[in-house]
Write a protein that holds these residues in place. Structure first.
Motif, PDB file in Angstrom:
ATOM      1  N   TRP A 153      -6.425   1.976   3.634  1.00 37.58           N
ATOM      2  CA  TRP A 153      -5.037   1.836   3.214  1.00 37.58           C
ATOM      3  C   TRP A 153      -4.675   0.365   3.223  1.00 37.58           C
ATOM      4  CZ3 TRP A 153      -1.585   5.912   6.205  1.00 37.58           C
ATOM      5  CH2 TRP A 153      -2.037   7.204   5.896  1.00 37.58           C
ATOM      6  N   LEU A 154      -3.779  -0.010   2.308  1.00 37.41           N
ATOM      7  CA  LEU A 154      -3.273  -1.376   2.246  1.00 37.41           C
ATOM      8  C   LEU A 154      -1.759  -1.347   2.115  1.00 37.41           C
ATOM      9  CD1 LEU A 154      -5.469  -2.963  -0.589  1.00 37.41           C
ATOM     10  CD2 LEU A 154      -5.836  -3.185   1.875  1.00 37.41           C
ATOM     11  N   VAL A 155      -1.110  -2.384   2.602  1.00 37.18           N
ATOM     12  CA  VAL A 155       0.314  -2.549   2.369  1.00 37.18           C
ATOM     13  C   VAL A 155       0.503  -3.684   1.365  1.00 37.18           C
ATOM     14  CG1 VAL A 155       2.532  -3.198   3.377  1.00 37.18           C
ATOM     15  CG2 VAL A 155       0.950  -1.769   4.684  1.00 37.18           C
ATOM     16  N   ILE A 156       1.238  -3.415   0.297  1.00 35.67           N
ATOM     17  CA  ILE A 156       1.601  -4.463  -0.665  1.00 35.67           C
ATOM     18  C   ILE A 156       3.100  -4.334  -0.932  1.00 35.67           C
ATOM     19  CG2 ILE A 156       1.250  -5.386  -2.999  1.00 35.67           C
ATOM     20  CD1 ILE A 156      -1.611  -4.201  -2.896  1.00 35.67           C
ATOM     21  N   HIS A 157       3.827  -5.408  -0.657  1.00 38.29           N
ATOM     22  CA  HIS A 157       5.283  -5.406  -0.819  1.00 38.29           C
ATOM     23  C   HIS A 157       5.950  -4.196  -0.161  1.00 38.29           C
ATOM     24  CE1 HIS A 157       5.270  -8.931  -3.292  1.00 38.29           C
ATOM     25  NE2 HIS A 157       4.421  -8.395  -4.142  1.00 38.29           N
ATOM     26  N   GLY A 158       5.576  -3.928   1.067  1.00 39.28           N
ATOM     27  CA  GLY A 158       6.231  -2.871   1.831  1.00 39.28           C
ATOM     28  C   GLY A 158       5.849  -1.450   1.439  1.00 39.28           C
ATOM     29  N   ARG A 159       4.941  -1.338   0.467  1.00 42.82           N
ATOM     30  CA  ARG A 159       4.498  -0.005   0.076  1.00 42.82           C
ATOM     31  C   ARG A 159       3.077   0.219   0.569  1.00 42.82           C
ATOM     32  NH1 ARG A 159       7.612  -0.918  -5.033  1.00 42.82           N
ATOM     33  NH2 ARG A 159       9.426   0.408  -4.712  1.00 42.82           N
ATOM     34  N   VAL A 160       2.776   1.463   0.884  1.00 49.73           N
ATOM     35  CA  VAL A 160       1.459   1.794   1.423  1.00 49.73           C
ATOM     36  C   VAL A 160       0.595   2.430   0.333  1.00 49.73           C
ATOM     37  CG1 VAL A 160       0.226   3.052   3.237  1.00 49.73           C
ATOM     38  CG2 VAL A 160       2.557   2.217   3.669  1.00 49.73           C
ATOM     39  N   TYR A 161      -0.623   1.924   0.193  1.00 51.86           N
ATOM     40  CA  TYR A 161      -1.549   2.428  -0.822  1.00 51.86           C
ATOM     41  C   TYR A 161      -2.836   2.909  -0.190  1.00 51.86           C
ATOM     42  CZ  TYR A 161       1.663  -0.031  -3.890  1.00 51.86           C
ATOM     43  OH  TYR A 161       2.800  -0.456  -4.528  1.00 51.86           O
ATOM     44  N   ASP A 162      -3.279   4.092  -0.613  1.00 55.87           N
ATOM     45  CA  ASP A 162      -4.575   4.608  -0.194  1.00 55.87           C
ATOM     46  C   ASP A 162      -5.566   4.246  -1.301  1.00 55.87           C
ATOM     47  OD1 ASP A 162      -6.866   6.023   0.331  1.00 55.87           O
ATOM     48  OD2 ASP A 162      -5.836   7.899   0.823  1.00 55.87           O
ATOM     49  N   VAL A 163      -6.370   3.224  -1.052  1.00 54.70           N
ATOM     50  CA  VAL A 163      -7.279   2.727  -2.092  1.00 54.70           C
ATOM     51  C   VAL A 163      -8.725   3.183  -1.884  1.00 54.70           C
ATOM     52  CG1 VAL A 163      -5.865   0.722  -2.695  1.00 54.70           C
ATOM     53  CG2 VAL A 163      -7.556   0.498  -0.873  1.00 54.70           C
TER      54      VAL A 163
END
Ligand code: HEM
Length: 135
Positions: A42-52
């Motif tokens: 998971w990554l955080v970009i601009h306060g959003r969480v992404y499951d990559v």
């Protein structure tokens, strides 16, 4: 806070769009930080969480750079690369939730200094709060 995440259901817009509800899942940075293994990223970009996790093989910039940021805030490195609008569009596919502004505060270190400004839109119509622990 007992669990690792909280789900808040907010009704959208001015109330005219009846029946339109957006459900957002909020994660703590602590929970995101655990997702740092090659099969679960998971990554955080601009306060959003992404499951990559399923994007690793497909990333044109390679999997290594994603691994380096795994479980953390990749906003700066994502922006430094100057990703295209196509790349930004792709983010949507991997979006799973937001970092809750209040949970960010709970996750702050108890030691050291920081200064943080955030808006608590959920509580008071976008009011800005400045939180500071002086050095
Ligand atoms: C889910 C998040 C991400 C998506 C969807 C994504 C998507 C893409 C896409 C589509 C490209 C091709 C060029 C472009 O269209 O801009 C690209 C290139 C690249 N990405 Fe990402 N990226 C993500 C995260 C990251 C992160 C966190 C880094 C960290 C350093 C990174 C580093 C790079 C680099 C270095 C390239 C350049 C590759 C080259 O030009 O040879 N990306 N990315």
């Amino acid at each position: 806070i007992s669990g690792p995440m909280a789900t808040v259901v907010a009704s959208g817009g001015d109330g005219k769009e009846q029946g339109v509800e957006t459900s957002v899942t909020y994660y703590r940075l602590e929970e995101v930080a655990k997702r740092n293994s090659p099969k679960d990223i998971w990554l955080v970009i601009h306060g959003r969480v992404y499951d990559v996790s399923r994007f690793l093989d497909e990333h044109p910039g390679g999997e290594e750079v994603l691994m380096e940021q795994a479980g953390g805030d990749a906003t700066e490195s994502f922006e430094d690369v100057g990703h295209s609008s196509d790349a930004r569009e792709m983010l949507k596919q991997y979006y799973i939730g937001d970092v809750h502004p209040l949970l960010v505060v709970l996750d702050l270190p108890h030691r050291g200094c920081y200064s943080l400004r955030f808006s608590v839109s959920l509580l008071h119509g976008g009011e800005q709060v400045l939180l500071r622990r002086p050095c």
